[in-house]
Design an enzyme around this catalytic site. Structure first.
Site, mmCIF file in Angstrom:
data_model
loop_
_atom_site.group_PDB
_atom_site.id
_atom_site.type_symbol
_atom_site.label_atom_id
_atom_site.label_comp_id
_atom_site.label_asym_id
_atom_site.label_seq_id
_atom_site.Cartn_x
_atom_site.Cartn_y
_atom_site.Cartn_z
ATOM 1 C CD GLN A 199 -1.002 -0.561 3.692
ATOM 2 O OE1 GLN A 199 -2.215 -0.429 3.703
ATOM 3 N NE2 GLN A 199 -0.364 -1.161 4.684
ATOM 4 C CD GLU B 75 -1.988 2.866 13.921
ATOM 5 O OE1 GLU B 75 -3.020 3.541 13.765
ATOM 6 O OE2 GLU B 75 -1.876 1.703 13.460
ATOM 7 C CG ASP C 21 0.333 -4.054 9.996
ATOM 8 O OD1 ASP C 21 0.664 -4.086 8.795
ATOM 9 O OD2 ASP C 21 -0.483 -3.231 10.447
ATOM 10 C CG ASP D 184 -6.351 -1.065 14.365
ATOM 11 O OD1 ASP D 184 -7.083 -0.400 13.614
ATOM 12 O OD2 ASP D 184 -5.422 -0.560 15.026
ATOM 13 N N PRO E 165 -4.378 -4.970 1.296
ATOM 14 C CG PRO E 165 -3.146 -4.158 3.115
ATOM 15 C CD PRO E 165 -3.815 -3.718 1.842
#
Length: 320
Positions: A49, A104, A124, A175, A184
């Site tokens: 991304q 994050e 992630d 999340d 993704p």
């Protein structure tokens, strides 16, 4: 005669609007929201991304993925407290938590506020998001990058859960960025994926997830996610939060096998927060918990309507 006043952002009397760089987020083919940026700190194309971190006049530092605002310095607490604490407070003793997405670090930061949490995984798929957030958004994750309870991996979240043992986690938090074509996350909103999540939860396990805007035209997508969750979980509670940087009301859902988040009273919530010595929250407490599940009529109507569900063969995509 009243004097005219020039309105400027607090603390920025010299904002040069004409010469500012703008981040423009299209929410429909006919609507866009604009943020004036002091500067773009980093813009990178990862294998998955487009990643952007910028400093805005209004909201401080911001993280954007594929042209969508993800979180902002001044109000990320609203989103992350709403995503994490209703679920972890609903569970009487959350020890093992998995976060799918959340690169994050802020979601994991809130999870480890609960002292019962022994291990917290953040999975992630995009290492670039984690690395850039750690470097340029250090307050988001805080100590998670070095805390021994925190296990951080760049991996496919669905494959991670598929390989995990049955009943591995007390809470799973989803999340994710929005399900854009080629992105993704679109295969992590399906009935089949939620079945995998349910299998990996303990008998009293709870799932929490962001689930699109509750404003039309995204309301149909939000309601579809709720219908899909209800095919897997007996207890599904959805609510809407206002995050100024999003400029849209945003949906969160908490679902469980045996536990119903909406049954907790304000006293139950405040007592558990006190017992766990969780302080410093700016959004969430017992009154907030009771209030968020009292959703307006248009949402209750949307949830009650029959309609399509999301499957691997028929995944969900945002309009933009």
């Amino acid at each position: 005669m009243a004097r005219k006043r020039k309105l400027v952002a607090a603390g920025d009397p010299g904002v040069d609007i004409k010469n500012s760089r703008w981040f423009i987020e299209f929410t429909t083919p006919h609507e866009a929201h604009m943020h004036a940026m002091k500067r773009f700190i980093v813009q990178a194309d990862s294998p998955f991304q487009k990643v952007e971190i910028a400093e805005s006049y209004q909201f401080g530092r911001c993280l954007m993925l594929d042209g969508k605002m993800q979180s902002a310095e001044k109000d990320e607490f609203i989103y992350h407290e709403a995503l994490v604490h209703p679920a972890l407070v609903t569970h009487p003793n959350p020890r093992r938590v998995a976060i799918i997405g959340g690169g994050e670090g802020a979601t994991q930061r809130h999870c480890i506020m609960h002292p019962s949490v022994e291990k917290c995984w953040m999975i992630d798929i995009d290492r670039a998001v984690m690395d850039l957030s750690r470097k340029y958004l250090p307050e988001w994750g805080g100590k998670v990058w070095t805390d021994k309870r925190c296990i951080i991996k760049a991996a496919d979240g669905r494959k991670f859960l598929e390989k995990s043992k049955k009943g591995s986690f007390d809470v799973i938090i989803i999340d994710l960025s929005e399900p854009v074509p080629g992105g993704p996350s679109y295969m992590l909103f399906t009935k089949e994926f939620y079945r995998i999540v349910a299998q990996k939860l303990t008998p009293d396990g709870v799932i929490s997830l962001q689930c699109a805007s509750t404003q039309a035209p995204d309301l149909a997508m939000h309601a579809m996610i709720i219908r899909t969750l209800r095919t897997v979980f007996p207890y599904v509670r959805a609510f809407s939060i206002e995050v100024p940087a999003f400029d849209l009301p945003w949906g969160i859902a908490v679902a469980g096998k045996t536990l119903d988040a909406a049954r907790l009273t304000r006293d139950d919530v405040d007592r558990r927060l006190a017992e766990r010595r969780i302080t410093g929250l700016k959004y969430y407490d017992g009154i907030t918990h009771e209030g968020i599940f009292r959703v307006p009529k248009y949402l209750r109507t949307a949830y009650s309507q029959p309609g399509d569900i999301i499957t691997d063969d028929s995944p969900l995509f945002t309009a933009i």
